[in-house]
Design an enzyme around this catalytic site. Structure first.
Site, PDB file in Angstrom:
ATOM      1  N   HIS A  10       0.829  -1.204   0.000  1.00  0.00           N
ATOM      2  CA  HIS A  10       0.000   0.000   0.000  1.00  0.00           C
ATOM      3  C   HIS A  10       0.870   1.264   0.000  1.00  0.00           C
ATOM      4  CE1 HIS A  10      -2.728   2.808   2.442  1.00  0.00           C
ATOM      5  NE2 HIS A  10      -3.362   2.639   1.295  1.00  0.00           N
ATOM      6  N   HIS A  52      -0.652  11.140  -1.858  1.00  0.00           N
ATOM      7  CA  HIS A  52      -1.920  10.720  -1.252  1.00  0.00           C
ATOM      8  C   HIS A  52      -2.806  11.858  -0.751  1.00  0.00           C
ATOM      9  CE1 HIS A  52      -4.622   9.402   1.979  1.00  0.00           C
ATOM     10  NE2 HIS A  52      -4.803   8.349   1.204  1.00  0.00           N
TER      11      HIS A  52
HETATM   12  O1  G3P Z   1      -6.554   1.617  -2.827  1.00  0.00           O
HETATM   13  C1  G3P Z   1      -6.747   1.251  -1.517  1.00  0.00           C
HETATM   14  C2  G3P Z   1      -6.424   2.374  -0.570  1.00  0.00           C
HETATM   15  O2  G3P Z   1      -5.238   2.982  -0.978  1.00  0.00           O
HETATM   16  C3  G3P Z   1      -7.520   3.382  -0.491  1.00  0.00           C
HETATM   17  O3  G3P Z   1      -7.347   4.332   0.504  1.00  0.00           O
HETATM   18  O4  G3P Z   1      -6.720   6.533   1.387  1.00  0.00           O
HETATM   19  O5  G3P Z   1      -5.052   4.716   1.307  1.00  0.00           O
HETATM   20  O6  G3P Z   1      -5.765   5.809  -0.782  1.00  0.00           O
HETATM   21  P1  G3P Z   1      -6.174   5.396   0.603  1.00  0.00           P
HETATM   22 MG    MG Z   2      -4.662   4.651  -2.207  1.00  0.00          MG
END
Ligand code: G3P
Ligand code: MG
Length: 246
Positions: A10, A52
């Site tokens: 992630h 992000h």
């Molecule tokens: O794509 C899954 C996850 O990344 C979604 O939430 O806020 O981490 O981008 P976020």
């Molecule tokens: Mg994400």
């Protein structure tokens, strides 16, 4: 159809390196990950970058909104020092740089399109065009995802052969209709609000189900037992130790 790994790093290996930087993607590869997720968005002058938050403050030494920051200003910011002195000098990477690096590392990717409000179409168009121009053909087909229905719709129109996933915090009531309309490959759910019945319903309807963000192996075990196909984790090395590739 793509074979998505059960373990997706992630924002790269964002538990051990500054998220969404080239260092985080290198760390994901070093951890043995085969898939990474990252967030694609635009600067004020419409350069696609991997970042992000709405604001620069948490993950750079800059301040204010990314959407109000030019690319030139962004190139002067440090996106690594906040995480640790060893990462000083890491920059907010362009989408092109990330795609080139992933090609070199042999990492498959899930590009999450994360638009600023009102720039959904523009962000999706530019991010998808950048993928079309820079995707290493040797890599598996990328997965395209977004919390924005508009972005997923643009992906369906502009890149119909790329699988699409719709992200949600709590599952919307019209998820099944949405899946059909957008011809989805899957759904990406907030693991905190997901339950076994929802997973079973989405799986029975033919969708892949992924869950974010899962950093405890016990929680991952439970989610996998419900039928979740993939988890997004900040700690791919830890998760791969508990769930080695079969
Ligand atoms: O794509 C899954 C996850 O990344 C979604 O939430 O806020 O981490 O981008 P976020
Ligand atoms: Mg994400």
């Amino acid at each position: 159809m793509i074979k998505l790994s059960p373990i997706i790093a992630h924002r790269g290996s964002s538990g051990t390196a500054p998220e969404n930087t080239l260092a985080a993607f290198r760390a994901a590869a070093a951890a043995g990950a085969t898939w990474v997720e990252f967030d694609a968005t635009l600067t004020s002058d419409a350069r696609p970058v991997v970042f992000h938050d709405d604001e620069l403050d948490r993950t750079t030494d800059g301040q204010g909104l990314l959407a109000e920051t030019t690319f030139e200003v962004l190139t002067h910011l440090d996106a690594g020092s906040w995480f640790g002195a060893a990462f000083a000098g890491e920059m907010v990477p362009t989408l092109e740089e990330v795609l080139e690096t992933l090609g070199t590392l042999g990492l498959a990717f899930n590009m999450e399109i994360k638009p600023d409000r009102g720039r959904e179409v523009e962000t999706a168009e530019i991010a998808l065009a950048t993928v079309a121009d820079n995707w290493h053909g040797s890599l598996p087909t990328p997965l395209i995802s977004s919390f924005s229905r508009i972005c997923v719709g643009v992906a369906k129109d502009l890149a119909p052969t790329l699988p699409r996933s719709f992200l949600f915090d709590r599952r919307p009531d019209d998820w099944a209709a949405l899946g059909r309309t957008l011809e989805l490959f899957g759904f990406g759910a907030n693991q905190a609000h997901l339950d076994a019945a929802q997973v079973a319903e989405m799986k029975a309807a033919g969708y892949r189900v992924s869950a974010y963000t899962v950093n405890a192996p016990e929680r991952a075990s439970l989610l996998f037992s419900w039928g979740v196909d993939s988890i997004f984790t900040d700690y791919p090395a830890l998760m791969l130790k508990h769930f080695p590739p079969t």
